[in-house]
Design an enzyme around this catalytic site. Structure first.
Site, PDB file in Angstrom:
ATOM      1  N   HIS A  11      -5.204  31.861 -21.281  1.00  0.00           N
ATOM      2  CA  HIS A  11      -5.413  30.434 -21.490  1.00  0.00           C
ATOM      3  C   HIS A  11      -6.879  30.113 -21.758  1.00  0.00           C
ATOM      4  O   HIS A  11      -7.777  30.729 -21.192  1.00  0.00           O
ATOM      5  CB  HIS A  11      -4.969  29.705 -20.214  1.00  0.00           C
ATOM      6  CG  HIS A  11      -4.914  28.213 -20.328  1.00  0.00           C
ATOM      7  ND1 HIS A  11      -4.439  27.545 -21.434  1.00  0.00           N
ATOM      8  CD2 HIS A  11      -5.271  27.247 -19.449  1.00  0.00           C
ATOM      9  CE1 HIS A  11      -4.505  26.255 -21.237  1.00  0.00           C
ATOM     10  NE2 HIS A  11      -5.022  26.036 -20.042  1.00  0.00           N
ATOM     11  N   GLU A  52     -11.503  24.564 -14.297  1.00  0.00           N
ATOM     12  CA  GLU A  52     -10.589  24.993 -13.239  1.00  0.00           C
ATOM     13  C   GLU A  52     -11.344  25.735 -12.140  1.00  0.00           C
ATOM     14  O   GLU A  52     -11.837  26.846 -12.359  1.00  0.00           O
ATOM     15  CB  GLU A  52      -9.493  25.895 -13.816  1.00  0.00           C
ATOM     16  CG  GLU A  52      -8.658  25.246 -14.910  1.00  0.00           C
ATOM     17  CD  GLU A  52      -7.601  26.172 -15.479  1.00  0.00           C
ATOM     18  OE1 GLU A  52      -7.398  27.266 -14.915  1.00  0.00           O
ATOM     19  OE2 GLU A  52      -6.977  25.821 -16.496  1.00  0.00           O
ATOM     20  N   HIS A  84       6.969  30.018 -18.784  1.00  0.00           N
ATOM     21  CA  HIS A  84       6.118  29.679 -17.636  1.00  0.00           C
ATOM     22  C   HIS A  84       5.602  28.260 -17.852  1.00  0.00           C
ATOM     23  O   HIS A  84       4.937  27.976 -18.849  1.00  0.00           O
ATOM     24  CB  HIS A  84       4.956  30.668 -17.540  1.00  0.00           C
ATOM     25  CG  HIS A  84       4.068  30.461 -16.361  1.00  0.00           C
ATOM     26  ND1 HIS A  84       4.168  31.215 -15.206  1.00  0.00           N
ATOM     27  CD2 HIS A  84       3.073  29.568 -16.137  1.00  0.00           C
ATOM     28  CE1 HIS A  84       3.254  30.805 -14.340  1.00  0.00           C
ATOM     29  NE2 HIS A  84       2.576  29.800 -14.882  1.00  0.00           N
ATOM     30  N   HIS A 110      -9.269  32.952 -19.711  1.00  0.00           N
ATOM     31  CA  HIS A 110      -8.929  33.568 -18.432  1.00  0.00           C
ATOM     32  C   HIS A 110      -7.430  33.813 -18.386  1.00  0.00           C
ATOM     33  O   HIS A 110      -6.687  33.365 -19.258  1.00  0.00           O
ATOM     34  CB  HIS A 110      -9.368  32.688 -17.262  1.00  0.00           C
ATOM     35  CG  HIS A 110      -8.827  31.294 -17.304  1.00  0.00           C
ATOM     36  ND1 HIS A 110      -9.373  30.306 -18.097  1.00  0.00           N
ATOM     37  CD2 HIS A 110      -7.787  30.709 -16.661  1.00  0.00           C
ATOM     38  CE1 HIS A 110      -8.707  29.174 -17.940  1.00  0.00           C
ATOM     39  NE2 HIS A 110      -7.723  29.391 -17.086  1.00  0.00           N
ATOM     40  N   HIS A 117     -13.281  28.823 -13.838  1.00  0.00           N
ATOM     41  CA  HIS A 117     -13.098  29.065 -15.267  1.00  0.00           C
ATOM     42  C   HIS A 117     -13.447  27.766 -15.966  1.00  0.00           C
ATOM     43  O   HIS A 117     -12.697  26.790 -15.912  1.00  0.00           O
ATOM     44  CB  HIS A 117     -11.665  29.506 -15.551  1.00  0.00           C
ATOM     45  CG  HIS A 117     -11.290  30.765 -14.808  1.00  0.00           C
ATOM     46  ND1 HIS A 117     -10.134  30.889 -14.071  1.00  0.00           N
ATOM     47  CD2 HIS A 117     -11.967  31.934 -14.656  1.00  0.00           C
ATOM     48  CE1 HIS A 117     -10.094  32.089 -13.523  1.00  0.00           C
ATOM     49  NE2 HIS A 117     -11.199  32.742 -13.870  1.00  0.00           N
TER      50      HIS A 117
END
Length: 452
Positions: free
Chosen positions: A336, A342, A293, A372, A366
């Site tokens: 992460h 974010e 990803h 998160h 976040h």
């Protein structure tokens, strides 16, 4: 009504004149002794005069009266607009908001400026360094009123309702799944057709630019030709007895002045400092076609860079419909902890990593180094899904305001806002340990890994 016309390009040198006044742009110079049609020449500077040519931003406006013709500014109360990041205690928790409430027009008429609510931010517009994130919730148009910000650039993301925006440069309509940028100092007024809601990010440091593509090459992500700037349009309208209000956002506060004429009296203009809009459907997605990803930076539409190479004051990132084809890969976003902050919003649909609870018109934050990732249902589903080519995020558009600054929540954002989801943390609690000390590697997976 005829559809609005636009000029195409990002950071381009444009020239436009209202067709009702052909030849209104001076020929061969910027400020002649007498401008055509008896107009006034006025320069709007978006950068220092001595900025390098590649970063120099300015536009010459040719208007019926200069913008200096108004009464002195006086303070305006707007209780939900603030850059006082110390008014409430720091809060590192994962934050989620249900859809921000739109006031009902039968109870209260609220225009776009009155409907601005600061959620979070960092920095100081006086020092020209920082960011602020707002939600807007309104139900009525601005009448004989315009606004401009002396503090930074507005990036506006509508979620509900079309924004009919009149600027000094001309008119533009911004619908759901489009964005627009109104840069520092540009006067604008917003008309709405009814209940409207959306998000705003303001940057104090510099202007938004397209991200460098690096190894991607010359094409991909947001293409410059898809950014649209309005064409010149003027109104020569008198509003007696100082009936027109000009609102200035200055050092985080609102001030108002009054004048007898519409500020949208620009007959012609030329330059590279302009408002613009962009349709998010035109974004050309780049992604992995093998394994893993990729980082969300591949979805960056616009960026405002800091003085540190590769570190953004603000990135505007989107997660549009796309194909997911990675082999031997957990395809949703990975768990992460980030040295960036974010803030996410949802324009339409349902976000792939949290299909429950995160709704259009709502948001999440976040904060720096706050962990998160996917909720429990998403994790279990993705771990056991058949890995075949799959179209994801169909009918969905989520976005992220990402910043290298540690953003603080306002009092309204974390306490008085009625849509704070106090149970957001519970979406991760059902996650279970799958640790097995007797695990043996699968030979097929091991062979694939060696091949990679």
């Amino acid at each position: 009504m005829a559809p609005l016309r636009y000029l195409s390009g990002f950071g381009s040198e444009f020239a436009s004149e209202d067709p009702r006044c052909p030849g209104s742009l001076p020929k061969g110079q910027n400020n002649p002794q007498k401008c055509p049609y008896g107009l006034y020449a006025e320069q709007l500077s978006g950068s220092a005069f001595t900025a390098p040519r590649t970063h120099n931003r300015r536009t010459w406006l040719y208007r019926i009266l200069p913008s200096a013709v108004h009464t002195p500014f006086s303070p305006v109360e707007q209780p939900y607009l603030t850059h006082d990041w110390k008014s409430s205690d720091p809060n590192p928790n994962q934050m989620r908001w249900h859809p921000f409430p739109i006031p009902h027009i039968n109870k209260e008429k609220v225009d776009w400026v009155q409907g601005l609510h600061t959620i979070c931010g960092a920095g100081d517009p006086c020092a020209r360094h920082g960011i602020a994130v707002y939600a807007y919730m309104c139900n009525t148009s601005m009448v004989d009123t315009c606004m401009y910000t002396s503090d930074g650039d507005f990036l506006i993301v509508p979620e509900r309702g079309t924004l009919h925006i009149t600027t000094e440069f001309g008119k533009m309509d911004v619908v759901n799944n489009e964005i627009c940028v109104i840069q520092q100092g540009m006067r604008f007024s917003v008309e709405v057709d009814g209940e409207s809601r959306g998000y705003v990010m303001e940057v104090f440091d510099a202007h938004f630019e397209l991200p460098c593509l690096g190894p991607i090459g010359a094409n991909g992500l947001a293409n410059p030709r898809d950014f649209l700037t309005p064409v010149a349009w003027y109104e020569d309208r008198k509003v007696p007895h100082g009936g027109y209000t000009v609102i200035n956002k200055y050092q985080g506060k609102l001030f108002q002045a009054h004048q007898d004429q519409s500020p949208f009296n620009v007959v012609a203009w030329h330059g590279n400092y302009v408002p613009y809009k962009y349709n998010l459907e035109n974004f050309c997605v780049i992604n992995s076609v093998s394994f893993d990803h990729m980082d969300p930076s591949i979805f960056t539409v616009l960026t405002c860079q800091s003085v540190k190479p590769g570190v953004a004051i603000a990135d505007f990132v989107i997660f549009p419909p796309r194909w997911s084809v990675q082999t031997n890969t957990f395809r949703p976003p990975y768990y992460h902890r980030n040295c960036m902050s974010e803030f996410m919003g949802l324009i339409k649909g349902s976000y792939e990593a949290k299909e429950e609870g995160f709704r259009p018109g709502g948001a999440t934050l976040h904060s720096m180094m706050t962990p998160h990732g996917p909720d429990a249902a998403c994790f279990e589903g993705a771990c056991n899904a058949e890995l075949k080519p799959q179209r994801i995020a169909e009918g969905t558009m989520a976005f992220m305001f990402e910043s290298s600054l540690s953003m603080a929540l306002t009092e309204w954002g974390q306490k008085t806002c009625e849509c704070v989801d106090a149970e957001y943390y519970k979406c991760w609690l059902p996650l279970k340990s799958h640790f097995n000390p007797d695990w043996k590697p699968d030979s097929t997976v091991e062979e694939e890994t060696v091949t990679h």
